[in-house]
Motif scaffolding. Structure first.
Motif, mmCIF file in Angstrom:
data_model
loop_
_atom_site.group_PDB
_atom_site.id
_atom_site.type_symbol
_atom_site.label_atom_id
_atom_site.label_comp_id
_atom_site.label_asym_id
_atom_site.label_seq_id
_atom_site.Cartn_x
_atom_site.Cartn_y
_atom_site.Cartn_z
ATOM 1 N N LEU A 148 19.404 -17.804 -3.423
ATOM 2 C CA LEU A 148 19.254 -19.044 -4.209
ATOM 3 C C LEU A 148 18.738 -18.761 -5.617
ATOM 4 O O LEU A 148 19.137 -19.392 -6.578
ATOM 5 N N ALA A 161 22.727 -24.945 -15.762
ATOM 6 C CA ALA A 161 23.389 -25.331 -14.508
ATOM 7 C C ALA A 161 22.790 -24.549 -13.337
ATOM 8 O O ALA A 161 22.545 -25.115 -12.259
ATOM 9 N N ALA A 162 22.544 -23.244 -13.563
ATOM 10 C CA ALA A 162 21.975 -22.420 -12.479
ATOM 11 C C ALA A 162 20.586 -22.920 -12.106
ATOM 12 O O ALA A 162 20.228 -22.967 -10.921
ATOM 13 N N ASP A 175 20.889 -26.109 -10.103
ATOM 14 C CA ASP A 175 21.224 -25.788 -8.701
ATOM 15 C C ASP A 175 19.979 -25.308 -7.959
ATOM 16 O O ASP A 175 19.724 -25.699 -6.817
ATOM 17 N N ARG A 209 17.548 -28.134 -7.260
ATOM 18 C CA ARG A 209 17.995 -28.937 -6.111
ATOM 19 C C ARG A 209 17.695 -28.205 -4.805
ATOM 20 O O ARG A 209 17.160 -28.772 -3.858
ATOM 21 N N ALA A 210 18.023 -26.907 -4.806
ATOM 22 C CA ALA A 210 17.845 -26.134 -3.570
ATOM 23 C C ALA A 210 16.364 -26.037 -3.189
ATOM 24 O O ALA A 210 16.007 -26.187 -2.026
#
Lengths: 250, 537
Positions: free
Chosen positions: B303, B345-346, B349, B352-353
């Motif tokens: 992640l 963007a990474a 992500d 969110r994770a």
């Protein structure tokens, strides 16, 4: 630490006002600054409201046990300290003659304060003396206020000639001081200096009453007339000097 | 403030004493400005880098009166309106430097350029400047004037000092000596010490720090904890893993908030260390826990990878592109924009994770399972080496990791594929993590001597790996920009950049043999033996 000296062979060209204003500008932009008044007239000392007294006088300062740190005084600007001048400095040359390696004496005194300050501004008396030779060996740059006149231009040339004999000479950064753009001679000399002098800075410090008022206010121009053309000129002058010194260092 | 500053503290109930002090000072010619509502904030990195260097970065913001609505309450937003910020960098025996800023800086890049920023930047690097403590007060500055007109002593009075938790401290009277005229400050101190009250060394901020209980040295996440080499291995390994889990937890929220890139770095390194310790100590830990740890932390590692890779790329961006010259740097501007978009963007992500309750519960379960482990508990289904002495197990694992590294390193020659070098980098990390996580078992100096040798070798492996990863990213971006019809200058500059990265990679690869040869020596073996000597008994 960057060490610079306001210097001119000629007197009354705006050295002291430049030294005080530049020191304040540097402090206002985040530098820790030491203003060292080497002129026995003590003009810079007066302008920063310090007591014109050196314990033990010039003799003790340049003697073998002299320490610059002991002579420092705080000023109204928390990041700006001053080493005040007193009348004993009129004999500075005589005391330097007695010192070991006289022309390296000022550099040695500054060495101990290297990490304490970011900028040291030395206000020098006029003329070429043993003390000024010691200053030439100690500083990164000589900031030379130049009145746009034929005589001032001539003294600038004399300085350049003299510096040819100095080992590892400092950068010479001259600028137009006490300039009156309404006068065609001033405009012509500035134009000539700009094209002929390699270190001639673009900033022009005007011949302004607000600068003369410094003696009444006993403060830098930025403190009592921050929006004046003179305050802007000193701000620009410091930025330009700082940029040049960074370029040389980098 | 300077070590010589002193402060008188008068509690909220001491109103009469405060008035008496101000009266005495005024009578003695100290003239005070009008009070200004001020918020004073101490800034530092989470790991207290400025404090450790003997410095303080203090932000003083004058606050405009709040907007009052018709009901006499605060304005619509009820917020304070700061009038710019004065940043002061000071410390004991340090000449203070100050500069005006538009707002409270969160990163060093938001501090105005100049020597103050340069000094801060050298220490904090990419770390965020976070508020350590903050207080609000009615600030009045007074000056005792010397006969020449200059200041002979500064006195700053803070009335209604209120900390962040709305705890009112009262009134403080700070006495700041002026260099060369310290005797005046001593006289003023005598004047204000009414009714024999003692003055505290330092200033109001020092008092607020002391009252808040905050540790200005910050929090440094050490990979190791105090360990007993004679204890059962299971207990020691449990303590190490629990400390690493705390590190992950402690960096979690700021990773999500993207406070600075180091939080993600620290979290990620703690995840890697956890995986390494779980793998190396699989015969110590219960098999079910090994499985849980392997699967869970591999997932967490995956992640966090893309966001960290892009963080590193952008941190290194100037180092990569500046040597190409200003024209190429300008032409590469769209590439940097694209990289930053990818980075954002990474991180989105990742946010969110990590905000997913499932990710949180993975860590919470792990921590709960570790808390239930004890060698003395017979119900724990521990591994076969759980009851061996920790010192012996750790020594054997470190020796084994070193043998693996040297054996695999000797197999690499000029024609070996890049994957083999990459695998060797992992071997080196396994060894390094063991040395770090169980570091408290080893004497400092011999351990540091060995780690220094290992680190010199690892730097080479890291340079090679980073350049390789970054070449791959650039190739991908080049294709994307080409398809999008990027201008020729940008594509040409991308070619230059790829060439430069390739040069870095090739140079690192060429240097590998020399670096490995310097590592694979009897001196390294001796250094390791010295480090492990105490674990032999």
């Amino acid at each position: 630490v960057k060490v610079l000296a306001t210097y001119s062979i000629k007197g009354g060209v705006g050295k002291t006002t430049a030294a005080v204003n530049l020191a304040h500008e540097a402090a206002a932009q985040g530098s820790r600054v030491l203003l060292w008044d080497l002129d026995p007239q003590g003009g810079a000392t007066f302008l920063v409201r310090a007591r014109p007294r050196m314990k033990g006088g010039a003799e003790r300062l340049v003697g073998s046990t002299g320490e610059l740190a002991r002579h420092r005084r705080g000023t109204e600007e928390p990041g700006l300290d001053v080493v005040p001048a007193d009348f004993s400095l009129r004999h500075l040359d005589l005391h330097l003659v007695d010192a070991k390696r006289p022309t390296r004496r000022i550099r040695r005194l500054l060495r101990d304060l290297g990490d304490v300050y970011d900028v040291v501004v030395i206000d020098c008396p006029p003329g070429i003396t043993l003390a000024s030779e010691a200053v030439f060996e100690a500083v990164d740059a000589l900031v030379v206020p130049t009145i746009p006149s034929t005589l001032a231009r001539r003294t600038l040339a004399q300085l350049r000639t003299f510096l040819l004999e100095v080992p590892d000479p400092p950068l010479v950064l001259s600028f137009a001081s006490m300039a009156d753009r309404r006068r065609s001679l001033h405009r012509a000399v500035i134009e000539e200096l700009t094209s002929a002098e390699p270190g001639f800075l673009p900033t022009i410090v005007p011949n302004a009453s607000v600068i003369e008022r410094m003696g009444v206010e006993r403060a830098p121009v930025r403190a009592f007339a921050p929006r004046s053309a003179a305050a802007a000129a000193y701000r620009d002058l410091w930025s330009e000097i700082d940029r040049r010194l960074r370029t040389v260092a980098g | 403030m300077g070590a010589t500053s002193e402060t008188l503290l008068l509690g909220p109930a001491d109103e009469a004493a405060s008035e008496a002090v101000l009266g005495v000072l005024t009578t003695h010619g100290i003239v005070f400005d009008l009070p200004v509502e001020t918020v004073t904030t101490l800034l530092d990195t989470v790991d207290g880098r400025l404090h450790r260097a003997g410095l303080r970065l203090v932000a003083e913001a004058a606050v405009a009166p709040r907007q009052h609505g018709r009901d006499g309450q605060h304005g619509q937003d009820g917020a304070d309106r700061p009038h710019g910020v004065t940043l002061v960098l000071d410390g004991p025996s340090v000449v203070p430097a100050r500069v005006q800023a538009d707002r409270l800086p969160g990163l060093v890049g938001e501090v105005p350029t100049g020597p103050l920023r340069d000094r801060v930047e050298r220490l904090v690097d990419v770390r965020a400047l976070l508020p350590v403590v903050r207080y609000r007060s009615q600030r009045r500055e007074g000056t005792a004037v010397a006969p020449e007109g200059g200041p002979s002593c500064r006195v700053v009075v803070h009335e209604q000092v209120t900390t962040g938790e709305n705890a009112e401290l009262g009134t403080t009277v700070e006495i700041h000596p002026v260099r060369g005229l310290e005797r005046v400050a001593r006289e003023v101190a005598r004047l204000v010490a009414v009714e024999g009250r003692a003055l505290h060394p330092g200033d109001t901020l020092d008092l607020v720090v002391a009252a808040s209980g905050v540790e200005p040295a910050g929090r440094v996440w050490s990979p190791t904890v105090p360990l007993d080499p004679r204890s059962p291995a299971l207990d020691g390994v449990r303590d190490v893993l629990a400390n690493l889990a705390d590190t992950i937890e402690g960096n979690w929220d700021d990773t999500v908030a993207h406070t600075d890139p180091e939080f993600l770095h620290d979290l990620r390194v703690a995840v890697r260390r956890t995986r390494a310790v779980v793998g190396q100590m699989r015969r110590v830990l219960p098999p079910a826990l090994v499985e849980e740890g392997r699967a869970g932390f591999a997932h967490l590692g995956r992640l966090t990878g893309p966001a960290r890779d892009l963080d590193v790329y952008l941190i290194e961006w100037s180092r990569y592109v500046d040597p190409l010259g200003p024209e190429a740097v300008a032409a590469l501007a769209p590439v940097e924009v694209l990289l930053r978009a990818r980075q954002a963007a990474a991180h989105a992500d990742l946010d969110r994770a990590l905000s997913d309750p499932a990710a949180r519960s993975l860590l919470a379960h792990w921590q709960a399972d570790l808390a239930g482990l004890a060698a003395a508990d017979a119900t724990v289904d521990a591994g076969p080496h759980a009851h061996r002495r920790l010192g012996r197990v750790v020594r054997q694992r470190i020796e084994r990791a070193q043998r693996t590294l040297v054996t695999n390193g000797r197999r690499i020659d000029d024609h070996s594929p890049a994957e083999q070098v990459h695998d060797l980098r992992k071997d080196a990390k396994q060894l390094r993590y063991l040395l770090e996580c169980f570091g408290s078992l080893l004497p400092d100096r011999p351990r540091d001597r060995f780690v220094k040798r290992l680190k010199a070798f690892q730097d080479n492996l890291g340079e090679h790996q980073d350049a390789e990863v970054h070449v791959a990213v650039i190739r991908e971006i080049a294709e994307e920009l080409h398809a999008a019809g990027a201008v020729a200058d940008t594509l040409l500059a991308l070619g230059q950049l790829m060439e430069r990265l390739e040069q870095i990679r090739v140079a690192a690869r060429r240097e590998f043999a020399e670096r490995f040869a310097a590592y694979d020596t009897p001196a390294t073996e001796r250094a390791l033996a010295d480090a492990l000597e105490s674990l032999r008994s």
